[in-house]
Structures are given as C-alpha cells and as structure tokens.
Write a protein that holds these residues in place. Sequence first.
Motif, mmCIF file in Angstrom:
data_model
loop_
_atom_site.group_PDB
_atom_site.id
_atom_site.type_symbol
_atom_site.label_atom_id
_atom_site.label_comp_id
_atom_site.label_asym_id
_atom_site.label_seq_id
_atom_site.Cartn_x
_atom_site.Cartn_y
_atom_site.Cartn_z
ATOM 1 N N VAL A 108 -36.143 115.669 77.202
ATOM 2 C CA VAL A 108 -37.069 116.779 76.961
ATOM 3 C C VAL A 108 -36.495 117.790 75.956
ATOM 4 O O VAL A 108 -37.185 118.154 74.989
ATOM 5 C CB VAL A 108 -37.468 117.458 78.289
ATOM 6 N N PRO A 109 -35.257 118.263 76.114
ATOM 7 C CA PRO A 109 -34.718 119.187 75.106
ATOM 8 C C PRO A 109 -34.712 118.618 73.691
ATOM 9 O O PRO A 109 -35.059 119.327 72.730
ATOM 10 C CB PRO A 109 -33.282 119.440 75.589
ATOM 11 N N LEU A 110 -34.345 117.345 73.545
ATOM 12 C CA LEU A 110 -34.275 116.771 72.200
ATOM 13 C C LEU A 110 -35.657 116.648 71.572
ATOM 14 O O LEU A 110 -35.830 116.877 70.376
ATOM 15 C CB LEU A 110 -33.562 115.416 72.239
ATOM 16 N N GLY A 153 -27.879 110.258 75.742
ATOM 17 C CA GLY A 153 -28.426 109.394 76.782
ATOM 18 C C GLY A 153 -27.330 108.620 77.480
ATOM 19 O O GLY A 153 -27.290 108.517 78.714
ATOM 20 N N ALA A 154 -26.407 108.081 76.675
ATOM 21 C CA ALA A 154 -25.279 107.329 77.241
ATOM 22 C C ALA A 154 -24.303 108.254 77.946
ATOM 23 O O ALA A 154 -23.768 107.925 79.014
ATOM 24 C CB ALA A 154 -24.577 106.558 76.129
ATOM 25 N N PRO A 170 -36.952 110.489 72.942
ATOM 26 C CA PRO A 170 -36.842 110.226 74.385
ATOM 27 C C PRO A 170 -36.633 108.752 74.724
ATOM 28 O O PRO A 170 -35.885 108.434 75.655
ATOM 29 C CB PRO A 170 -38.194 110.730 74.924
ATOM 30 N N VAL A 171 -37.275 107.865 73.984
ATOM 31 C CA VAL A 171 -37.094 106.434 74.255
ATOM 32 C C VAL A 171 -35.653 106.022 73.982
ATOM 33 O O VAL A 171 -35.058 105.246 74.743
ATOM 34 C CB VAL A 171 -38.086 105.588 73.429
ATOM 35 N N PHE A 172 -35.051 106.557 72.926
ATOM 36 C CA PHE A 172 -33.642 106.265 72.655
ATOM 37 C C PHE A 172 -32.751 106.803 73.776
ATOM 38 O O PHE A 172 -31.757 106.173 74.145
ATOM 39 C CB PHE A 172 -33.210 106.849 71.308
ATOM 40 N N ILE A 177 -41.323 111.986 81.459
ATOM 41 C CA ILE A 177 -40.873 112.871 80.383
ATOM 42 C C ILE A 177 -42.045 113.629 79.776
ATOM 43 O O ILE A 177 -41.945 114.828 79.468
ATOM 44 C CB ILE A 177 -40.111 112.056 79.314
ATOM 45 N N GLU A 178 -43.183 112.955 79.629
ATOM 46 C CA GLU A 178 -44.372 113.616 79.073
ATOM 47 C C GLU A 178 -44.819 114.767 79.981
ATOM 48 O O GLU A 178 -45.179 115.842 79.503
ATOM 49 C CB GLU A 178 -45.501 112.591 78.916
ATOM 50 N N ARG A 179 -44.787 114.535 81.278
ATOM 51 C CA ARG A 179 -45.144 115.602 82.221
ATOM 52 C C ARG A 179 -44.158 116.768 82.133
ATOM 53 O O ARG A 179 -44.548 117.932 82.181
ATOM 54 C CB ARG A 179 -45.177 115.060 83.663
#
Length: 323
Positions: A71-73, A182-183, A49-51, A17-19
């Motif tokens: 990434v969008p969030l 995410g879900a 992102p972790v959530f 995600i960081e990339r």
Amino acid sequence: MKLADIYAHFQEDIFTIERELEEAVQARHDILRKASVHLLKAGGKRIRPVFVLLAGKFGTYDVNVLKHIAVPLELIHMASLVHDDVIDDADLRRGKKTIKSQWDNRIAMYTGDYMFAKAVQTATYFDDPNIHQIISNAINEMCLGEVEQIRDQYNPNQHLRIYFRRIKRKTALLIAVSCQLGALAAKADSAIVQKLYYFGYYVGMSFQITDDVLDFVGTEEQLGKPAGSDLLQGNVTLPALYALHHDMHAKRLIEQVLADRGNNSVHMEEVIAAIVSSGGIDYALSISDLYLKKAMRMLDHLPDDEPKQFLQEIANYIGRRKF
C-alpha cells in the motif's frame, strides 16, 4: 502462463490491497477524499503491489504483513502521478480527467502530499529501520528525478546518461524497492533480497523505456492521452534522443516542437513518423530488451518454483506489452 493467470492466482490478496488503498485515501476533508478516490478509481495495473506479493513468496508469506509494504509503495507511485500531472499541465490520466483538471493545481499538489504522508504513516507498522530508510530514500530519489525532468524540459541537448539516471529515479527504483521490500518484509534470505532488488531495477528500466516507446506508437485509446504527449510536454525520451543524434530531418522537427513549447505548429504525426524512420523506436526497444535480459539473469539465482515463473512472466509481459 499469462499475466492474467498471475493476477488470478493472487486475486484475493490483490483485493485485500485494493481495499487497504481505498481505506488509506479516506481523508476527513471532503475535497481531499474525493480527489484521492478519483485517482484510485482511475485504475492502474498495480504492478508494484504484485511485485511485493511475488517477492514475499521467497520468505514467510503473509498478505496481512505485505500489505503494509504494498500500500505505501502504490501510494507513493500515485502521489508522483498527481504531481507529474501538475508539472506537465496534463488534462488526462488513463483516459480520465486528472486531479488538477477536475479541481485545480492547489488541490492536486495537496492530494499528492497527502498520499505521500499516508504512505509513510502506513509503513510505521514495521519496526525495522531499514524498511523506513529504503522507503524514504526512494521518495528522495523520485523527487530528484522530477526536478531533473523539470530542469531538462524542452531541452534538446541532453545526454543519454541523464535520461537513464532520470528514469531510474522516477520509475525503476520504486519497482526495485517493491521487490526488495516484499522479500525483506517476508524475512527472505539476504542474498535473495539483493537479487530481487536488481531484478526489479532492470525490469523497471525496461518498463519505462517501453512506456516511452508506446507514447509514440500507441493510440490515444490505448494510452488515454494523445500520442506524442511526452514530447509536446517537453520531455525528451529515448526514441526522440536517438532521433536527435541520428537523423537531421527528425532533429529539425523535434527541435521545432520543443522550441514552440508544444503549441502544435508541427503535426505530431509527421514528428512521430520521422522518429520511427530514424530508428529511434527500434533502438529504444533494443535497450529495453537488454535490461530484460539482465533481469532474467538475476532470476537464475533464485529457486526454480512458481514465484520465479511468475516473475519471468511479468518480465516477458513488460517486454511485449502494447499499452
């Protein structure tokens, strides 16, 4: 289990995600790219992102799908910070110069707009109109929260209801949506999607209230900005609201800070001490704890496995964090 264990468990996926975030902010225009990367490199907990990743564990988990939500969030969150710093005339963010300080207000506003646009563009990976509706609604609500904050800036006559609605729009909703999407992206059961949304909402409310407490009791080193910055910028948060209604000495000091528009005619150490002695900090922490308990009750409806334990640990971290 500690928060670090959760991040370690998802280390490779967080790196992914960081990339993707770094790639997303590589604008063709040199200044826009530098400004975007400047904020990205300032760091952050990447809570949203972790959530997203944790919520994805309740369905068919695939980081190459979930990254198009995560990434969008995070970009939406980052964009809101850039705009916030312009509105608040803030020079520091996480101990580093803000974009508006490093460049100027115009560059900052267009950088924030660019990040919002990249967020929407990245989410086009999904065909599901529900996902796009949820994201667009979150952006709309965040804008309403920002406008409400501007409207009430330097105003000591605020109702608690206004404060709670504002932090719902500015903070809690995006965390709720992180869990929900995410879900949803992982095609989890609809009942689980709903429970995760409310879990994220309650955690988000607690998260922001804790932030508002730390603004008064944290150190400049911890906060990356001077203690009491919110009040100096005219933002009346829960500890100060409580003090305004329950302690005449604190009320006079807070009203003076607001009337002076943060021109430091009152020493913030004295103001903070008055807010603490009024019970404002303890009251705010008790409300934060109530929201955390509500969040934990949402988890009672989820399967008893590792992702649920991770969510419990993150909620506990938010309740006890010091910065």
